[in-house]
Design a protein around this motif. Sequence first.
Motif, short mmCIF file in Angstrom:
data_model
loop_
_atom_site.label_atom_id
_atom_site.label_comp_id
_atom_site.label_asym_id
_atom_site.label_seq_id
_atom_site.Cartn_x
_atom_site.Cartn_y
_atom_site.Cartn_z
N LYS A 101 8.36 -3.20 -8.91
CA LYS A 101 7.75 -4.53 -8.98
C LYS A 101 7.64 -5.16 -7.59
CE LYS A 101 8.47 -9.13 -11.02
NZ LYS A 101 9.39 -9.99 -11.81
N LEU A 102 8.69 -5.00 -6.78
CA LEU A 102 8.69 -5.57 -5.43
C LEU A 102 7.60 -4.95 -4.57
CD1 LEU A 102 10.03 -7.38 -3.29
CD2 LEU A 102 11.58 -5.48 -2.78
N ILE A 103 7.44 -3.62 -4.63
CA ILE A 103 6.40 -2.95 -3.85
C ILE A 103 5.02 -3.47 -4.21
CG2 ILE A 103 5.24 -0.73 -3.47
CD1 ILE A 103 7.82 -1.03 -1.90
N THR A 104 4.79 -3.68 -5.51
CA THR A 104 3.50 -4.22 -5.95
C THR A 104 3.27 -5.61 -5.37
OG1 THR A 104 3.62 -2.97 -8.02
CG2 THR A 104 2.11 -4.84 -7.97
N GLU A 105 4.29 -6.46 -5.40
CA GLU A 105 4.17 -7.81 -4.86
C GLU A 105 3.96 -7.79 -3.35
OE1 GLU A 105 7.77 -9.68 -6.06
OE2 GLU A 105 7.13 -9.98 -8.14
N LEU A 106 4.64 -6.88 -2.66
CA LEU A 106 4.52 -6.81 -1.20
C LEU A 106 3.16 -6.27 -0.78
CD1 LEU A 106 8.08 -5.50 -0.21
CD2 LEU A 106 7.19 -7.82 -0.06
N GLN A 107 2.57 -5.42 -1.59
CA GLN A 107 1.22 -4.92 -1.28
C GLN A 107 0.18 -6.02 -1.35
OE1 GLN A 107 0.97 -1.67 -4.10
NE2 GLN A 107 1.36 -0.14 -2.51
N GLU A 108 0.46 -7.01 -2.18
CA GLU A 108 -0.45 -8.17 -2.26
C GLU A 108 -0.17 -9.16 -1.14
OE1 GLU A 108 0.24 -9.76 -6.12
OE2 GLU A 108 -0.66 -8.05 -7.19
N LYS A 109 1.07 -9.18 -0.65
CA LYS A 109 1.46 -10.14 0.39
C LYS A 109 1.11 -9.65 1.78
CE LYS A 109 5.46 -12.85 1.90
NZ LYS A 109 6.90 -13.14 1.66
N PHE A 110 1.34 -8.36 2.04
CA PHE A 110 1.09 -7.79 3.36
C PHE A 110 -0.07 -6.80 3.25
CE2 PHE A 110 5.74 -8.58 3.23
CZ PHE A 110 5.78 -9.61 4.16
N PRO A 111 -1.02 -6.85 4.21
CA PRO A 111 -2.21 -5.99 4.12
C PRO A 111 -1.87 -4.52 4.29
CG PRO A 111 -2.12 -7.12 6.24
CD PRO A 111 -1.05 -7.72 5.39
N VAL A 112 -2.46 -3.69 3.42
CA VAL A 112 -2.31 -2.23 3.51
C VAL A 112 -3.71 -1.64 3.54
CG1 VAL A 112 -1.46 -0.15 2.40
CG2 VAL A 112 -0.15 -2.26 2.23
N THR A 113 -3.99 -0.84 4.57
CA THR A 113 -5.31 -0.23 4.71
C THR A 113 -5.15 1.28 4.79
OG1 THR A 113 -6.10 -2.13 5.97
CG2 THR A 113 -7.40 -0.10 6.12
N TYR A 114 -5.86 2.01 3.93
CA TYR A 114 -5.87 3.47 3.97
C TYR A 114 -7.07 3.92 4.79
CZ TYR A 114 -2.44 3.32 0.17
OH TYR A 114 -1.34 3.09 -0.58
N ASN A 115 -6.81 4.78 5.75
CA ASN A 115 -7.90 5.32 6.59
C ASN A 115 -8.26 6.71 6.12
OD1 ASN A 115 -7.88 3.02 8.31
ND2 ASN A 115 -6.11 3.85 9.38
N LYS A 116 -9.53 6.92 5.85
CA LYS A 116 -9.99 8.23 5.40
C LYS A 116 -10.26 9.13 6.58
CE LYS A 116 -12.09 6.50 1.14
NZ LYS A 116 -13.32 6.41 0.32
#
Length: 250
Positions: A235-250
Amino acid sequence: MENKVLATVNGIDITDEILDTTIQSLAPERRGYFESEYGRKQLLDQLISVELINAFGTEIGLDNDPQFMSQVEQALKDIKYSFTMNKILSTITIEEDEAKEVYAAHPERYQGQESIKASHILVDDEEIAKGLISKIESSELTFEDAAKEYSSCPSSEQGGDLGEFGRGMMVKEFEDAAFAMEVGEMTKEPVKTQFGYHVIKTTDKKGNEPLGFEEVKSEVMNKMLQDKQMEYYTKLITELQEKFPVTYNK
């Protein structure tokens, strides 16, 4: 209590507190030795050696080495992650009443291991084994006396008693025969294994009935704690992904 400076290496103090902290970080089986006067002196010498090598590392320019700095950065990240996780998970607890409710709902999940007690007579000839079975059935010999007189197994001194054992502890042929019988029953025919011919008597049985709560309390509470921690972490990881930007580079 004064935090006494025990040694100074290139301007860096090694104090009583540093020595005590280092000792407490050791495994319990090693800690006792270094708490002695001689052990503390030996550990102090080791810490001095560490500071001397570190001073030399600075002298040869290690602080500007990209590979070294990259590992320092990763180590700091690992330490920060570890401390953060410990702080998070230490707030999650399981009460005994909660564990009792879980146990009461599914006591069948906490079963004891099936085991039996058995005695045997081991001989190297099938006909001798058959003859012993016949004499025991006709009460010409007791099982215990037959074991003491004829069995080649060291258990003969105990009347053939092998004590208690669970599945997987005896060779398959022996185990299958012993577990298949009721308490007090003896094999009607010799049981052949790699060791010879056995006459087996099952003397006691313990089923895999549910264990009492006190016997499994630690198991129940540990499993609940792990599940609760994992649930919170996800649950915390899901909340933190919304709080802090995560960008996947292809």
